[in-house]
Design an enzyme around this catalytic site. Structure first.
Site, PDB file in Angstrom:
ATOM      1  N   TRP A 131       5.979 124.567 -19.987  1.00 15.49           N
ATOM      2  CA  TRP A 131       4.332 124.332 -19.956  1.00 15.49           C
ATOM      3  C   TRP A 131       3.833 125.537 -20.664  1.00 15.49           C
ATOM      4  O   TRP A 131       4.238 126.517 -20.563  1.00 15.49           O
ATOM      5  CB  TRP A 131       3.856 124.263 -18.615  1.00 15.49           C
ATOM      6  CG  TRP A 131       2.332 124.065 -18.466  1.00 15.49           C
ATOM      7  CD1 TRP A 131       1.673 123.132 -18.964  1.00 15.49           C
ATOM      8  CD2 TRP A 131       1.441 124.971 -17.667  1.00 15.49           C
ATOM      9  NE1 TRP A 131       0.217 123.271 -18.815  1.00 15.49           N
ATOM     10  CE2 TRP A 131       0.293 124.402 -18.135  1.00 15.49           C
ATOM     11  CE3 TRP A 131       1.492 126.082 -17.203  1.00 15.49           C
ATOM     12  CZ2 TRP A 131      -1.046 125.025 -17.465  1.00 15.49           C
ATOM     13  CZ3 TRP A 131       0.258 126.798 -16.533  1.00 15.49           C
ATOM     14  CH2 TRP A 131      -0.933 126.240 -16.732  1.00 15.49           C
ATOM     15  N   ASP A 213       6.394 127.764  -9.772  1.00 14.47           N
ATOM     16  CA  ASP A 213       5.219 127.017 -10.054  1.00 14.47           C
ATOM     17  C   ASP A 213       5.187 125.608  -9.578  1.00 14.47           C
ATOM     18  O   ASP A 213       6.292 124.766 -10.007  1.00 14.47           O
ATOM     19  CB  ASP A 213       5.052 126.973 -11.815  1.00 14.47           C
ATOM     20  CG  ASP A 213       3.928 126.532 -12.115  1.00 14.47           C
ATOM     21  OD1 ASP A 213       3.029 125.971 -11.372  1.00 14.47           O
ATOM     22  OD2 ASP A 213       3.692 126.235 -13.469  1.00 14.47           O
ATOM     23  N   LYS A 249      -3.406 118.122  -9.529  1.00 13.37           N
ATOM     24  CA  LYS A 249      -2.747 116.655  -9.922  1.00 13.37           C
ATOM     25  C   LYS A 249      -2.625 115.772  -8.385  1.00 13.37           C
ATOM     26  O   LYS A 249      -2.943 114.702  -8.330  1.00 13.37           O
ATOM     27  CB  LYS A 249      -1.244 116.795 -10.382  1.00 13.37           C
ATOM     28  CG  LYS A 249      -1.275 117.931 -11.341  1.00 13.37           C
ATOM     29  CD  LYS A 249      -1.816 117.554 -12.906  1.00 13.37           C
ATOM     30  CE  LYS A 249      -1.970 118.770 -13.490  1.00 13.37           C
ATOM     31  NZ  LYS A 249      -1.677 118.833 -14.764  1.00 13.37           N
TER      32      LYS A 249
HETATM   33  C1  LIG Z   1       3.774 123.406 -14.807  1.00  8.40           C
HETATM   34  C2  LIG Z   1       2.331 123.693 -14.772  1.00  8.40           C
HETATM   35  N1  LIG Z   1       2.035 124.529 -13.987  1.00  8.40           N
HETATM   36  C3  LIG Z   1       0.665 124.832 -13.768  1.00  8.40           C
HETATM   37  C4  LIG Z   1      -0.162 123.830 -14.090  1.00  8.40           C
HETATM   38  C5  LIG Z   1      -1.716 124.379 -14.059  1.00  8.40           C
HETATM   39  O1  LIG Z   1      -2.471 123.644 -13.181  1.00  8.40           O
HETATM   40  P1  LIG Z   1      -3.984 123.776 -13.233  1.00  8.40           P
HETATM   41  O2  LIG Z   1      -4.789 122.976 -13.715  1.00  8.40           O
HETATM   42  O3  LIG Z   1      -4.366 123.832 -11.823  1.00  8.40           O
HETATM   43  O4  LIG Z   1      -4.311 125.274 -13.382  1.00  8.40           O
HETATM   44  C6  LIG Z   1       0.012 122.822 -14.864  1.00  8.40           C
HETATM   45  C7  LIG Z   1      -0.900 121.860 -15.506  1.00  8.40           C
HETATM   46  O5  LIG Z   1      -0.915 121.052 -16.276  1.00  8.40           O
HETATM   47  C8  LIG Z   1       1.188 122.650 -14.927  1.00  8.40           C
HETATM   48  O6  LIG Z   1       1.876 121.412 -15.831  1.00  8.40           O
END
Ligand SMILES: Cc1ncc(COP(=O)(O)O)c(C=O)c1O
Length: 403
Positions: A131, A213, A249
């Site tokens: 990501w 994560d 999500k």
């Molecule tokens: C791998 C990963 N980590 C963290 C996040 C961050 O999510 P948030 O929207 O809660 O900050 C995402 C969101 O797409 C993600 O795909």
């Protein structure tokens, strides 16, 4: 990284402006129903109404570290009800602005206090690919040496376990490794429990710091416990670690910005010291966290009935993703599309690396009005029972016409 973000924005804008009625958006980063719409989880709707009707609630500031019942219960679902670390009182949590906030607070703490003080030279390893925000968050926290570790084997369309283990063997001791707890974004490929054991063994021997994560708990398999297996295994192996959780999500609370950073330490004293430093970081970052999302999650997690409803809602989302995977694979196989398509159902979570190359992706966008990332990543939720046939036929055409 900026390029990745702007490509995503351009893709979204192109999709919006495309007047073709067949258009399909497989580039979106969020869950969509079979009607292609965002979904407010029924349990969330219900709890929102409970909160709105609760005359005792007010808008006073929360504590700096967040709503206590949110923090405790969020960590509990990550670590498990019978976590040895919870029983031994050596965990702590920080309510954060989404999973991103949890990563950022954790990164900031590590830069200030890990492996010396202000040691910006400690290598931070992120998976290749990952990501895209992982890089930027750690860079912005001051780390200067962001490296990648092998993860995706394009030829075999699966995990490059040997490459990953070799990188860990070679990494300087005390390096930080960002690990996707489940449903790896963007590849949809996770290590198996046995592979996680091998990873943990090397990390322990080489004194590498695991920073999990966890942005998709429940989304990968439909089971919260199964999806938390890796984190819990590392805790059972005695690691000190961080785990960033996102409820964007699995609760569909994207814009409420609700996340949690769990700290697992050697003993209660150490954890308290870490939390008091994190409190200082939060104070100058967002000062106080927002309450709505945390209240929704805490209310849900503390009521057995609402908790059961939530698990059911999560399963609805996970099952829809699994169904779209098997439907897409079976269509491609019955069309006789060249190549193997088992990776579509082997991969888990919302995202999939299709294996389409950039030219094939361009064909999909320009000729078929099907939007996806240049890397070939698609969001399974962009598929619906209505567009599956069209998408499968288009992939078939792209693969047979364009090499
Ligand atoms: C791998 C990963 N980590 C963290 C996040 C961050 O999510 P948030 O929207 O809660 O900050 C995402 C969101 O797409 C993600 O795909």
């Amino acid at each position: 990284m900026a390029a990745a973000a702007s490509i995503f924005a351009a893709l979204t804008a192109d999709f919006r402006e495309d007047a073709d009625s067949r258009k399909v958006n497989l580039g979106v980063g969020a869950y969509r129903t079979d009607e292609g719409q965002p979904w407010v989880l029924p349990v969330v709707r219900k709890v929102e109404q409970m909160i709105a009707g609760d005359g005792k609630l007010n808008h006073e500031y929360l504590p700096i570290l967040g709503l206590p019942e949110f923090r405790a219960n969020a960590s509990r679902i990550a670590l498990g009800d019978d976590s040895p670390a919870i029983k031994e009182n050596r965990i702590g949590s920080v309510q954060s602005l989404g999973g991103t906030g949890a990563l950022r607070i954790g990164a900031e703490f590590l830069r200030r206090w890990y492996n010396g003080t202000n040691n910006t030279a400690t290598p931070v390893y992120v998976s290749s690919p990952t990501w895209e925000n992982h890089n930027s968050v750690f860079l912005d926290a001051g780390f200067k040496d962001i490296r990648t570790y092998h993860y995706w084997d394009a030829a075999k369309r699966g995990l490059d376990l040997q490459g990953l283990l070799d990188d860990m063997e070679k990494a300087p001791e005390f390096s930080i490794f960002i690990l996707h707890a489940c449903a790896h974004n963007p590849t949809g490929t996770d290590p198996t429990p046995d592979q996680w054991k091998q990873i943990a063994a090397v990390m322990k021997r080489r004194f590498l710091f695991p920073f999990f994560d966890s942005a998709y708990q429940g989304f990968a398999s439909g089971s919260l416990d199964k999806d938390a297996w890796a984190v819990r295994y590392f805790v059972s192996e005695g690691f000190e670690l961080f785990c960033a959780q996102s409820f964007s999500k699995n609760f569909g609370l994207y814009n409420e910005r609700v996340g949690n950073l769990t700290v697992v330490g050697k003993d209660a004293d150490n954890v308290q010291r870490v939390l008091s430093q994190m409190e200082k970081i939060v104070r100058t970052t967002w000062s106080n966290p927002p309450s709505q999302g945390a209240r929704i999650v805490a209310t849900t997690l503390t009521s057995p009935q609402l908790f059961a409803e939530w698990k059911d809602n999560v399963k609805t989302m996970a099952d829809r993703v699994l169904l779209m995977r098997s439907e897409l694979r079976s269509r491609l196989e019955s069309l006789g599309t060249p190549g193997t398509w088992n990776h579509i159902t082997d991969q888990i979570g919302m995202f999939s690396f299709t294996g389409l190359n950039p030219k094939q992706v361009e064909y999909m966008i320009k000729e078929k009005h099907i939007y996806l990332m240049a890397s070939g990543r698609i969001n399974m939720c962009g598929l619906t029972t209505k567009n599956l046939d069209y998408v499968a036929k288009s992939i078939h055409e792209a693969v047979t016409k364009i090499q």
